[in-house]
Write a protein that holds these residues in place. Structure first.
Motif, PDB file in Angstrom:
ATOM      1  N   ALA A  10       1.342  -1.345   0.323  1.00 13.32           N
ATOM      2  CA  ALA A  10      -0.212   0.130  -0.247  1.00 13.32           C
ATOM      3  C   ALA A  10       1.125   1.221  -0.277  1.00 13.32           C
ATOM      4  O   ALA A  10       1.363   1.710   1.073  1.00 13.32           O
ATOM      5  CB  ALA A  10      -1.251   0.339   1.491  1.00 13.32           C
ATOM      6  N   PHE A  31      -1.677  -1.090  -4.110  1.00 15.53           N
ATOM      7  CA  PHE A  31      -2.761  -0.959  -3.268  1.00 15.53           C
ATOM      8  C   PHE A  31      -2.412   1.020  -3.758  1.00 15.53           C
ATOM      9  O   PHE A  31      -1.086   1.515  -2.515  1.00 15.53           O
ATOM     10  CB  PHE A  31      -3.115  -0.886  -2.335  1.00 15.53           C
ATOM     11  CG  PHE A  31      -3.988   0.294  -2.152  1.00 15.53           C
ATOM     12  CD1 PHE A  31      -5.844   0.250  -1.987  1.00 15.53           C
ATOM     13  CD2 PHE A  31      -4.070   0.970  -0.699  1.00 15.53           C
ATOM     14  CE1 PHE A  31      -6.403   0.867  -1.505  1.00 15.53           C
ATOM     15  CE2 PHE A  31      -5.082   2.048  -0.777  1.00 15.53           C
ATOM     16  CZ  PHE A  31      -6.433   1.282  -0.467  1.00 15.53           C
ATOM     17  N   TYR A  51      -4.118  -4.121  -9.042  1.00 17.21           N
ATOM     18  CA  TYR A  51      -4.019  -2.936  -9.279  1.00 17.21           C
ATOM     19  C   TYR A  51      -5.190  -2.138  -8.564  1.00 17.21           C
ATOM     20  O   TYR A  51      -6.281  -2.489  -9.518  1.00 17.21           O
ATOM     21  CB  TYR A  51      -3.401  -2.129 -10.531  1.00 17.21           C
ATOM     22  CG  TYR A  51      -3.557  -0.653  -9.708  1.00 17.21           C
ATOM     23  CD1 TYR A  51      -2.722  -0.309  -8.644  1.00 17.21           C
ATOM     24  CD2 TYR A  51      -3.056   0.035 -10.993  1.00 17.21           C
ATOM     25  CE1 TYR A  51      -2.534   1.068  -8.197  1.00 17.21           C
ATOM     26  CE2 TYR A  51      -3.189   1.104 -10.407  1.00 17.21           C
ATOM     27  CZ  TYR A  51      -2.656   2.339  -9.567  1.00 17.21           C
ATOM     28  OH  TYR A  51      -2.503   3.235  -9.094  1.00 17.21           O
ATOM     29  N   TYR A  52      -5.353  -1.373  -7.500  1.00 13.54           N
ATOM     30  CA  TYR A  52      -6.339  -0.410  -6.483  1.00 13.54           C
ATOM     31  C   TYR A  52      -6.307   0.493  -6.325  1.00 13.54           C
ATOM     32  O   TYR A  52      -4.586   0.937  -5.680  1.00 13.54           O
ATOM     33  CB  TYR A  52      -6.637  -2.045  -5.112  1.00 13.54           C
ATOM     34  CG  TYR A  52      -7.297  -3.131  -5.325  1.00 13.54           C
ATOM     35  CD1 TYR A  52      -8.566  -2.876  -6.213  1.00 13.54           C
ATOM     36  CD2 TYR A  52      -6.348  -3.808  -5.616  1.00 13.54           C
ATOM     37  CE1 TYR A  52      -8.896  -4.727  -5.603  1.00 13.54           C
ATOM     38  CE2 TYR A  52      -7.130  -5.493  -5.733  1.00 13.54           C
ATOM     39  CZ  TYR A  52      -8.630  -5.689  -6.411  1.00 13.54           C
ATOM     40  OH  TYR A  52      -8.656  -6.931  -6.201  1.00 13.54           O
ATOM     41  N   ASN A  53      -7.379   1.967  -7.625  1.00 12.19           N
ATOM     42  CA  ASN A  53      -6.427   3.244  -6.435  1.00 12.19           C
ATOM     43  C   ASN A  53      -8.064   2.988  -5.145  1.00 12.19           C
ATOM     44  O   ASN A  53      -9.206   3.075  -6.158  1.00 12.19           O
ATOM     45  CB  ASN A  53      -6.567   3.858  -7.840  1.00 12.19           C
ATOM     46  CG  ASN A  53      -7.310   5.204  -7.803  1.00 12.19           C
ATOM     47  OD1 ASN A  53      -5.804   5.283  -7.575  1.00 12.19           O
ATOM     48  ND2 ASN A  53      -7.939   6.156  -7.863  1.00 12.19           N
ATOM     49  N   GLY A  54      -7.151   3.933  -4.464  1.00 11.49           N
ATOM     50  CA  GLY A  54      -8.434   4.475  -3.243  1.00 11.49           C
ATOM     51  C   GLY A  54      -8.198   5.505  -3.064  1.00 11.49           C
ATOM     52  O   GLY A  54      -6.563   6.495  -3.724  1.00 11.49           O
ATOM     53  N   ILE A  66     -12.570   2.518  -3.162  1.00  7.81           N
ATOM     54  CA  ILE A  66     -11.542   2.127  -3.793  1.00  7.81           C
ATOM     55  C   ILE A  66     -11.833   1.931  -5.489  1.00  7.81           C
ATOM     56  O   ILE A  66     -13.320   0.685  -5.577  1.00  7.81           O
ATOM     57  CB  ILE A  66     -11.309   0.359  -3.355  1.00  7.81           C
ATOM     58  CG1 ILE A  66      -9.675  -0.192  -3.445  1.00  7.81           C
ATOM     59  CG2 ILE A  66     -12.148  -0.398  -3.108  1.00  7.81           C
ATOM     60  CD1 ILE A  66      -9.458  -1.116  -2.460  1.00  7.81           C
TER      61      ILE A  66
END
Length: 106
Positions: A10, A31, A51-54, A66
């Protein structure tokens, strides 16, 4: 990260942009949150890891919503803030503080 075989990270996008996916073969999930992501970052990582965009205002937390970048075929065309995380609500408002309709920028 490569030396210690890190599998989940993260990170703020401003840091992740300097990392090279090819040098982190053990990384499986990335993340990012804390500042705006870029299309450059999305293209760099979306096919290499989950891949996660928060997104989240500082007053709330690092991430309130998210977006699973790797699962969205529109990745690279847009950078979404995604959907609210469990036990969170997100309201988009206009410049007057009124609720904005779905699909309208707030």
């Amino acid at each position: 990260m490569a030396d210690h075989h890190i599998t989940v990270a993260a990170l703020p996008p401003t840091y992740a942009v300097y990392l090279e996916p090819q040098r982190m073969s053990s990384l499986r999930i990335l993340f990012t949150a804390g500042s705006a992501s870029s299309t450059e970052l999305v293209y760099k990582w979306k096919d290499q890891v989950a891949y996660y965009n928060g997104y989240g205002p500082t007053e709330n937390s690092v991430a309130t919503s998210i977006w699973p970048v790797s699962e969205d075929e529109r990745a690279g065309q847009l950078i979404s803030i995604g959907r609210p995380m469990p036990n969170h609500r997100v309201y988009m408002v206009d410049i007057h503080g009124h609720l904005a309709p779905v699909g309208v920028a707030g």
